[in-house]
Design a protein around this motif. Structure first.
Motif, PDB file in Angstrom:
ATOM      1  N   MET A   1       9.053 -11.664 -38.540  1.00  0.00           N
ATOM      2  CA  MET A   1      10.453 -11.587 -38.110  1.00  0.00           C
ATOM      3  C   MET A   1      10.790 -12.721 -37.153  1.00  0.00           C
ATOM      4  O   MET A   1      10.079 -12.992 -36.201  1.00  0.00           O
ATOM      5  N   ALA A   4      10.937 -11.812 -33.471  1.00  0.00           N
ATOM      6  CA  ALA A   4       9.617 -11.619 -32.861  1.00  0.00           C
ATOM      7  C   ALA A   4       8.968 -12.976 -32.590  1.00  0.00           C
ATOM      8  O   ALA A   4       8.368 -13.198 -31.536  1.00  0.00           O
ATOM      9  N   ARG A   7      10.522 -14.597 -29.732  1.00  0.00           N
ATOM     10  CA  ARG A   7      10.064 -13.959 -28.505  1.00  0.00           C
ATOM     11  C   ARG A   7       8.691 -14.452 -28.093  1.00  0.00           C
ATOM     12  O   ARG A   7       8.442 -14.740 -26.939  1.00  0.00           O
ATOM     13  N   TYR A  78      20.583  -3.435 -28.596  1.00  0.00           N
ATOM     14  CA  TYR A  78      19.663  -3.923 -27.568  1.00  0.00           C
ATOM     15  C   TYR A  78      18.672  -4.944 -28.109  1.00  0.00           C
ATOM     16  O   TYR A  78      18.236  -5.841 -27.392  1.00  0.00           O
ATOM     17  N   ALA A  79      18.330  -4.834 -29.384  1.00  0.00           N
ATOM     18  CA  ALA A  79      17.371  -5.790 -29.955  1.00  0.00           C
ATOM     19  C   ALA A  79      17.930  -7.209 -29.903  1.00  0.00           C
ATOM     20  O   ALA A  79      17.181  -8.169 -29.748  1.00  0.00           O
ATOM     21  N   TYR A 108      17.850  -8.672 -20.294  1.00  0.00           N
ATOM     22  CA  TYR A 108      17.556  -7.966 -21.541  1.00  0.00           C
ATOM     23  C   TYR A 108      16.446  -8.677 -22.284  1.00  0.00           C
ATOM     24  O   TYR A 108      16.425  -9.901 -22.375  1.00  0.00           O
ATOM     25  N   ASN A 109      15.548  -7.896 -22.847  1.00  0.00           N
ATOM     26  CA  ASN A 109      14.433  -8.408 -23.641  1.00  0.00           C
ATOM     27  C   ASN A 109      13.666  -9.514 -22.926  1.00  0.00           C
ATOM     28  O   ASN A 109      13.393 -10.579 -23.488  1.00  0.00           O
ATOM     29  N   LEU A 113       8.209  -8.521 -20.169  1.00  0.00           N
ATOM     30  CA  LEU A 113       8.270  -7.065 -20.338  1.00  0.00           C
ATOM     31  C   LEU A 113       7.965  -6.680 -21.782  1.00  0.00           C
ATOM     32  O   LEU A 113       7.248  -5.707 -22.035  1.00  0.00           O
ATOM     33  N   LEU A 114       8.492  -7.467 -22.723  1.00  0.00           N
ATOM     34  CA  LEU A 114       8.191  -7.154 -24.132  1.00  0.00           C
ATOM     35  C   LEU A 114       6.702  -7.333 -24.407  1.00  0.00           C
ATOM     36  O   LEU A 114       6.105  -6.562 -25.160  1.00  0.00           O
ATOM     37  N   LEU A 116       4.320  -6.896 -22.179  1.00  0.00           N
ATOM     38  CA  LEU A 116       3.703  -5.702 -21.588  1.00  0.00           C
ATOM     39  C   LEU A 116       3.817  -4.510 -22.535  1.00  0.00           C
ATOM     40  O   LEU A 116       2.856  -3.759 -22.736  1.00  0.00           O
ATOM     41  N   ALA A 117       5.004  -4.369 -23.139  1.00  0.00           N
ATOM     42  CA  ALA A 117       5.240  -3.204 -24.007  1.00  0.00           C
ATOM     43  C   ALA A 117       4.284  -3.189 -25.193  1.00  0.00           C
ATOM     44  O   ALA A 117       3.992  -2.119 -25.730  1.00  0.00           O
ATOM     45  N   LYS A 118       3.796  -4.338 -25.582  1.00  0.00           N
ATOM     46  CA  LYS A 118       2.919  -4.411 -26.752  1.00  0.00           C
ATOM     47  C   LYS A 118       1.433  -4.312 -26.401  1.00  0.00           C
ATOM     48  O   LYS A 118       0.576  -4.412 -27.278  1.00  0.00           O
ATOM     49  N   THR A 119       1.132  -4.122 -25.127  1.00  0.00           N
ATOM     50  CA  THR A 119      -0.278  -4.030 -24.743  1.00  0.00           C
ATOM     51  C   THR A 119      -0.839  -2.630 -25.030  1.00  0.00           C
ATOM     52  O   THR A 119      -0.096  -1.649 -25.084  1.00  0.00           O
TER      53      THR A 119
ATOM     54  N   VAL B 124      11.703  -2.574 -27.484  1.00  0.00           N
ATOM     55  CA  VAL B 124      13.087  -2.869 -27.088  1.00  0.00           C
ATOM     56  C   VAL B 124      13.675  -1.684 -26.326  1.00  0.00           C
ATOM     57  O   VAL B 124      14.341  -1.851 -25.304  1.00  0.00           O
ATOM     58  N   MET B 127      12.080  -1.466 -22.746  1.00  0.00           N
ATOM     59  CA  MET B 127      12.355  -2.511 -21.768  1.00  0.00           C
ATOM     60  C   MET B 127      13.834  -2.818 -21.566  1.00  0.00           C
ATOM     61  O   MET B 127      14.190  -3.699 -20.800  1.00  0.00           O
ATOM     62  N   ASN B 128      14.696  -2.078 -22.259  1.00  0.00           N
ATOM     63  CA  ASN B 128      16.147  -2.230 -22.091  1.00  0.00           C
ATOM     64  C   ASN B 128      16.761  -0.850 -21.938  1.00  0.00           C
ATOM     65  O   ASN B 128      17.629  -0.451 -22.697  1.00  0.00           O
TER      66      ASN B 128
END
Lengths: 506, 506
Positions: A1, A4, A7, A78-79, A108-109, A113-114, A116-119, B124, B127-128
């Motif tokens: 994507m 992604a 990002r 939000y994406a 935003y995004n 942080l993103l 971190l979210a994927k850890t 997403v 974190m948002n």
């Protein structure tokens, strides 16, 4: 994507940038969000005839099947949102200076942080939510020490984590009541709870459920649950039909702005309020309703962005200490940098720190810092199943780290100062629509009044059509609550759009 | 990483399994957790001399630097925990039949949940975090409809999302008070709030802050914030020193177990309680303190796992309807399948559904379902910044989907029935230590009393040393709160370990 991939690139870039910064000791005072958000829009873009547009309306209608949609402003994508810009379901790009009611700190995004979210750590924390008070995770101490504790206000090195701002204030208030009674027992030489207390509290009756009260300020806002709502005095609509504790409030000092221009009048108004606070404490004690705690916002936000001077808060601290009243500073909205210091109350330079400091919103995690002596006498007294959320503590750690590495508090102080000056210019040119500008030397925590609520609402609506999301507060105020990554580019856009709208309203 | 690889394999396996199930219309009544958790331990393993072990203690001490550690049972290693087994910081493997105070529904590190956590949608959303009431995300309606709304109890198709169980109960209570006053106004032909109401509520005074009360049951538990704590009557330690609303409570019927063996005595006890409920409603109305809402747990959990018959709840519904009292069913602990139906109150087969059903814990998301007519008259009346958390709604959607696909509610009803029978056998053999076994036909929501608190605590401590984490409640009860994936293998281990410990205590 594509998104992604973008990002990932952005993340790599930030990491390098952050590392290069980490080696310097003086991060730059000004922050350019495009270095972290390379795809952040440069300007608002509204392509529907109205905001909310047709797709937003359609999604609102779908939500209305199960939930009240009447406070919807727009439905967001939000994406696709990025940095300072909120993208809505119709693809409109909004410069967001309201930031989810002052709750988005670093954009935003945000790539960090993103990431971190994927850890694995985040996934494990999210999907195995513990009862923190009884089964904390092995990384809990480390996460808190590197994050929330690293910004603990002076004098309040202990921490109770909760779920949101209302819970944070109520938790602090419970701790204050318990500490107050503990001190009374100690002074009376009583070791333990009496049988009468044990029995009466089960009937919600005194002495076990004591007649103690909490003091707050009129036009203050401290939350929406039953205890916090009794402290809240913002608007009738928040309170109507809900039973409340018979707790007292005193009016906020009737300060004039700019504060420094009216220094002597304001000092008098503040002195009158302090006298009222003391009178209330004394008169309630005479009635057998001792004031155990006073709660105060550094700036009354929901209630209209009402400021007072550091001397006012110093005097409050003095009067609370003299009467043994615990002082709770509610930094739910002011905390985490927006006022140009990490905690707004730092600027007061108190000789004696507050007993409790509460936080939520931009911190994403919520809770209260407290003085060690206010820890309850026994376990399970201040306790609940979750006691906060480990993923929000991880998120707080990450965003605090970014704020520090990029000097975002200093940045916000600097940009806020320029913004205030520019708004002063606008307020002079559009004196019929901008009154009582306030928030000088208070970072980007800036507000002004319109002539009345109708004009204010018209201004906010017109700005929204121009692609700028702004917040209202109090009777007729507009409040700025941009993120800490709000910089020169965004300031330029905001001022240009404001001038355009003010012209049409003048 | 080995663990990640294992997880990926497990995930793929589950997905295939789930798909194969989805094509069947009758999922198997019994669920074997090893099909989803191939690496789940088969037995507890405690390798330290005590629980908590040295590493747990060390980490507790580190937490003690900033937070009260006195309620710590152990420090957990959530990354290593798996299915029904909680692994602690010392590497001990515990069969967990307490499940974070009844909050883990489908197992530690469930592969579907970990997969969800790694999606872009989850990142997403995490974190948002939006102000859902004003800026909902474009996937909000879809997430809720596929998840939380798909299990909405009959008669309560609307949903208000909150952060936790206390908030859920207080939100429902606020809505009940507002609906009560709205109905009173309507009956009086009054269109809007009066000036007096608008003004008096700002002083926490009647009529704007009305003298309405909420009725709850003694030994009930509904939360820890100021409103919910006033409803809570579990233990003095939960309530001491905290000011409370002067709200009434009536004793829970003094039921004997097994319920069916004492059917006629219990029916009398229940009738006495219903009469007391009605008397309280009437006597309070005479005092000008109308009862606007009654809140009740289907099984009083924290208060000691106290049961009553469906007839009791039917009578409660009748008496509340007759007196215009809103009925709030607190399913925070009973909800989401553990009692052998998705909602415990389904079994009552009420002619008129409750007005509010609250949830949290195993749902991970929190809030209340409500009847459409209890939506407040105006927006912003029941409102707050976050109004829940989208990631918890995503998690709820995923776990609901797994529960449905694998028939975990039916599974829990079946395994609970066998477990109850086996425990009856144990209770006969160890009649000095197991009394009042309860929870027949109530899934795995089973409890019993020890002779006293000391014996109960000794039992729980001994079980912990054997590697089984169990919960206590009430004065002297042990409660089982296994996950919905608790199956034959785990039952066998539990019974074997229990028998071993009971022998030593007998």
């Amino acid at each position: 994507m594509l998104q992604a991939a973008r990002r990932a690139t952005a993340t790599a870039r930030t990491r390098t940038f952050a590392r290069s910064l980490a080696t310097e000791h003086n991060p730059p005072a000004r922050f350019d969000s495009r270095r972290v958000f390379p795809d952040e829009p440069t300007h608002p873009r509204v392509q529907t005839d109205a905001v909310p547009g047709p797709r937003s309306k359609e999604l609102s209608a779908s939500i209305a099947d199960f939930q009240d949609p009447r406070a919807h402003i727009l439905v967001a994508d939000y994406a696709k949102s990025n940095g300072n810009y909120l993208v809505d379901a119709d693809g409109n790009q909004h410069l967001d200076v309201f930031a989810q009611i002052a709750s988005i700190a670093i954009g935003y995004n945000h790539p960090d942080l993103l990431e971190l979210a994927k850890t694995d750590q985040f996934a494990v924390a999210a999907m195995n939510r513990p009862a923190i008070g009884s089964f904390p995770g092995s990384d809990w101490a480390e996460t808190i020490k590197a994050g929330l504790l690293s910004v603990a206000p002076k004098g309040t090195p202990h921490l109770f984590t909760q779920m949101d701002g209302s819970g944070a204030n109520e938790g602090a208030l419970k701790a204050a009541f318990m500490a107050y009674r503990a001190r009374e027992r100690k002074e009376a030489g009583i070791e333990d709870f009496t049988k009468d207390e044990m029995a009466s509290c089960m009937n919600n009756a005194s002495p076990g459920s004591p007649e103690l009260v909490a003091l707050s300020f009129k036009s203050g806002f401290h939350g929406r649950l039953f205890g916090s709502l009794s402290l809240t005095r913002s608007k009738a609509i928040h309170k109507l039909d809900i039973p409340a504790f018979d707790w007292p409030a005193v009016p906020w000092p009737s300060t004039k702005y700019p504060l420094d221009e009216y220094a002597s009048e304001n000092a008098e108004a503040e002195a009158r309020t302090i006298a009222l606070v003391e009178e209330t404490i004394i008169s309630h004690a005479k009635k057998g309703k001792k004031v155990a705690a006073l709660i105060v916002e550094p700036v009354q936000a929901e209630g209209g962005d009402n400021h007072a001077s550091p001397n006012f808060f110093k005097a409050l601290r003095t009067v609370t200490r003299e009467h043994g009243v615990y002082m709770i500073v509610d930094e739910v909205q002011t905390g985490v940098g927006a006022t140009g210091s990490f905690w707004a109350h730092e600027k007061w330079q108190l000789d004696h720190p507050p007993d409790f400091v509460t936080f939520s919103k931009k911190m994403q995690a919520a809770g209260f810092y407290h003085a060690p002596e206010t820890r309850p006498s026994l376990p399970y007294r201040n306790y609940n199943t979750w006691m906060g959320d480990p993923i929000r503590a991880l998120q707080a750690r990450e965003l605090i780290s970014f704020i520090k590495a990029h000097g975002l508090v200093q940045h916000t102080a600097a940009i806020g100062s320029e913004l205030y000056d520019a708004l002063s210019g606008l307020a002079k040119r559009y004196s019929g629509t901008m009154h009582n500008l306030r928030g000088k030397d208070c970072g980007t925590f800036i507000a002004w009044d319109a002539a009345d609520a109708q004009q204010r609402d018209a201004f906010v609506a017109a700005m929204r059509k121009e692609g700028v999301v702004m917040g209202a507060c109090g009777e007729r105020a507009v409040r700025l609550r941009p993120m800490l990554i709000f910089g020169d580019r965004q300031m330029e856009v905001l001022l240009e759009k404001m001038e355009g709208v003010l012209k049409t309203l003048a």
